[in-house]
Enzyme design. Structure first.
Site, PDB file in Angstrom:
ATOM      1  CG  HIS A 118     -10.858  -0.936  -3.030  1.00 61.70           C
ATOM      2  ND1 HIS A 118     -11.886  -0.604  -2.188  1.00 61.70           N
ATOM      3  CD2 HIS A 118      -9.754  -0.311  -2.540  1.00 61.70           C
ATOM      4  CE1 HIS A 118     -11.421   0.164  -1.216  1.00 61.70           C
ATOM      5  NE2 HIS A 118     -10.133   0.354  -1.397  1.00 61.70           N
ATOM      6  NE  ARG A 158      -5.955   1.219  -1.606  1.00 66.61           N
ATOM      7  CZ  ARG A 158      -5.746   2.253  -2.428  1.00 66.61           C
ATOM      8  NH1 ARG A 158      -4.772   2.218  -3.305  1.00 66.61           N
ATOM      9  NH2 ARG A 158      -6.514   3.322  -2.359  1.00 66.61           N
ATOM     10  NE  ARG A 189      -5.074   0.805   3.814  1.00 68.62           N
ATOM     11  CZ  ARG A 189      -5.955   1.197   2.898  1.00 68.62           C
ATOM     12  NH1 ARG A 189      -6.425   2.428   2.926  1.00 68.62           N
ATOM     13  NH2 ARG A 189      -6.334   0.394   1.943  1.00 68.62           N
ATOM     14  CD  GLU A 213      -9.861   5.288   5.499  1.00 67.47           C
ATOM     15  OE1 GLU A 213      -9.837   5.352   4.273  1.00 67.47           O
ATOM     16  OE2 GLU A 213      -9.432   4.316   6.126  1.00 67.47           O
ATOM     17  CG  ASN A 248     -10.229   6.890  -2.598  1.00 63.88           C
ATOM     18  OD1 ASN A 248     -10.142   7.928  -3.237  1.00 63.88           O
ATOM     19  ND2 ASN A 248      -9.312   5.939  -2.637  1.00 63.88           N
ATOM     20  CG  ASP A 249     -13.137   4.626   2.615  1.00 57.75           C
ATOM     21  OD1 ASP A 249     -14.180   4.210   2.072  1.00 57.75           O
ATOM     22  OD2 ASP A 249     -12.134   3.914   2.794  1.00 57.75           O
ATOM     23  NE  ARG A 254     -13.882   3.484  -2.127  1.00 59.60           N
ATOM     24  CZ  ARG A 254     -12.722   3.365  -1.481  1.00 59.60           C
ATOM     25  NH1 ARG A 254     -12.665   3.574  -0.168  1.00 59.60           N
ATOM     26  NH2 ARG A 254     -11.630   3.078  -2.114  1.00 59.60           N
ATOM     27  CB  CYS A 280      -2.863   8.044   0.552  1.00 60.08           C
ATOM     28  SG  CYS A 280      -3.985   7.484   1.842  1.00 60.08           S
TER      29      CYS A 280
END
Ligand code: PEP
Ligand code: MG
Length: 591
Positions: A202, A309, A346, A449, A472-473, A483, A520
């Site tokens: 992140h 986010r 989200r 995810e 990403n996840d 990650r 996303c």
């Protein structure tokens, strides 16, 4: 001497400037420039801080009980000596006068210089005095903060003041937490280098959202680079060049100018609709962290917010988490700013590499967990804190009275979670009805995810209005690669056949069910994947605003039927990256 450090490129472009070394524990110290005329006044503030701590330590010494161990007395003497050594506060004056750093920043910068000298000492006893020096500096920083709080009219700005003629500054740290990174959004730094982190950590994501060059996972940049060194960040190659020669410097300045020209050219695409050569309209949405990011989203030509986010509203709160009213104001301001365009909010994705600060954690009783990425994260956290979850849902629903709001839930893996979410929504709507508070229609979506969600998507789709794929996840959990861990970053592979197959089947299944699907995760904003995602049938991409122009350019040149025809070959290939290059790139571009 010039040397290079290698890391993981996470935010593109070239940055050239002086290194500002910041210890990870002190990244939240205020960094701002003062006006040249205020330098003496600022130095006097630092001296007042030092003098206050001197008095504090002298009082402590005077009040030591008779039977206190002798070492304590000796330790206080050492602290007093360090505090009043001219190498600390007197030397920090140069950072204030010459560089116009604020007092806290100047002191931290000087601490980093001295800490290096301690590290290099042969004598164990002397080397260990570094910890004492750090404690002394902590005390002075606390004294400065206390004085600031007493006179709020003082120089409390955390924001950069323009200071014409200053050398650009690049931040170098062992690590920067996402919560601290967000504070740098309005800061003086024009590039970042960290020792740890991966491409989709992140910290890297926030750096990318700032559209400034960054290299993470360098392992030892913060040990090798010295305060004030000249540094080039090559955010495309993941290279950091320290003390470059004039020729290298000139080459990178040239590349910097080229990149500026290219950006200016791409910016002209802002008002061009994203339509492929075969006439398909593609939605390009923005990922945002804070409501203020909607300015950049609109400026980039985004046609909505695909991912807000919301957890960033919950960071840096020191135990005081945002109330319903505060959240409502934040969501409403984003919704109003987007003026009728959809805003996908989200629910909090706290946990893993986005922890709450310690005070907030204590408040909520969730103590340290063994494996945070697999622990109480995202929707699991929300369901474990039902009153906070209801509060957030109420705020989101209330904001829906002001525009088009979509609700997105992270990390869903069980149908039972969807049932609980729906029940909570029902209860929240009942509460709003009772109190006569307005809300509009809010579509419910889940993030895909966790591999479980991708594998059982047909079942999940029956219960939701839309899905958004968090690559990403999805990559992290499919490949079992943390990650944020640079040690395994080379195995974090978006081109892995398992990832591509999950991605392709998720998009296909959502489309077959007639449900909206977007991506996303970071893949959506990387132009290297645009053709592939179009081939899979994706029509909605969500990314950092700064990435929209380059992705749009790819879309404008894309012929989707031709791309789709090549997809099976890529999905079946042992080397999908190579196969994609061969199959998706038009022959005219290969030669
Ligand atoms: C993702 O996982 O792809 C995603 C978009 O969510 P985050 O990066 O915030 O975990
Ligand atoms: Mg995610």
């Amino acid at each position: 001497m010039s040397f290079q450090v290698f890391g993981i490129p996470v935010s593109r472009g070239v940055a050239i400037g002086r290194a500002v070394l910041v210890a990870s524990s002190r990244v939240d110290v205020a960094h701002y420039f003062i006006g040249a005329a205020d330098a003496e006044q600022e130095y006097a503030r630092l001296v007042r801080g030092r003098d206050a701590v001197t008095r504090e330590l002298q009082d402590l010494k005077a009040e030591l009980p008779e039977d206190a161990p002798h070492e304590l007395d000796a330790l206080l003497d050492v602290h007093l000596l360090l505090l009043n050594d001219e190498a600390l506060v007197d030397a920090a004056r140069d950072w204030i006068v010459d560089r116009h750093y604020n007092a806290e920043w100047a002191l931290s910068a000087q601490l980093e210089v001295l800490a290096r000298q301690f590290d290099e000492m042969e004598d164990d006893y002397l080397r260990e005095r570094k910890a004492d020096l750090e404690q002394v500096v902590e005390r002075v920083l606390a004294a400065l903060a206390a004085e600031q709080n007493e006179s709020p009219s003082g120089a409390s700005a955390v924001v950069a003041r323009d200071f014409a003629g200053e050398d650009p500054l690049l931040l170098v740290a062992a690590d920067i937490a996402p919560a601290d990174m967000i504070q740098f959004k309005r800061s003086v730094f024009q590039g970042f280098i960290t020792d740890i982190g991966g491409k989709t950590s992140h910290t890297a994501i926030v750096a990318r959202s700032m559209a400034i060059p960054a290299v993470v996972g360098t392992r030892e940049a913060s040990r090798l680079i010295r305060q004030d060194d000249w540094v080039i960040i090559d955010g495309d190659a993941g290279t950091v060049i320290v003390n470059p020669s004039p020729i290298v410097l000139e080459e990178y300045r040239f590349r910097q100018r080229q990149a500026e020209l290219e950006n200016a050219r791409l910016a002209r695409l802002r008002h061009t609709p994203a339509i492929t050569m075969d006439g398909q309209r593609i939605e390009l949405h923005a990922n945002i962290e804070l409501p203020g990011d909607t300015v950049a989203a609109l400026a980039s030509g985004a046609t909505g917010v695909g991912l807000f986010r919301s957890e960033f509203l919950f960071m840096n709160r020191e135990g005081d988490l945002p109330s319903e009213e505060e959240q409502f104001a934040a969501y409403k301001s984003a919704v109003e700013a987007m003026a009728g365009l959809p805003v996908t909010i989200r629910t909090v994705d706290i946990g893993a590499d986005k922890p709450l600060d310690r005070m907030s954690v204590n408040e909520l009783r969730h103590e340290h967990v063994l494996n945070p990425a697999m622990g109480l994260r995202a929707i699991r956290w929300s369901l474990a804190e039902p009153s906070m979850f209801r509060q957030q849902l109420r705020a989101i629903y209330r904001a829906s009275a002001f525009g088009k709001v979509k609700l997105l839930v992270p990390m869903v893996a069980h149908l039972g979670e969807i049932r609980q979410i729906q029940e909570t929504i029902k209860r929240v709507k009942g509460q709003l009805d009772e109190t006569g508070q307005a809300y509009g229609e809010v579509l419910l979506g889940v993030m895909v995810e966790v591999p479980a969600a991708a594998i059982m998507l047909p079942q999940l789709l029956k219960h939701v209005d839309f899905v958004s794929i968090g690559t990403n996840d999805l990559i992290q959990y499919t490949l079992a690669i943390d990650r944020a861990d640079e040690a395994v970053a080379h195995l974090y592979d978006p081109w892995h056949p398992a990832v591509l197959n999950l991605l392709a089947s998720s998009i296909a299944q959502a489309r077959a069910a007639g449900k909206e699907v977007s991506v996303c995760g970071e893949m959506a904003g990387d132009a290297a994947f645009t053709d592939l995602l179009l081939a899979m049938g994706l029509t909605c991409f969500s990314m950092h605003p700064s990435q929209i122009p380059s992705v749009k350019q790819r879309i404008l040149r894309a012929d989707v039927p031709r791309l789709s025809a090549a997809l099976p070959r890529i999905l079946e290939s042992d080397e999908p990256a190579k196969a994609a290059l061969e199959a998706l790139t038009p022959q005219s571009r290969l030669h």
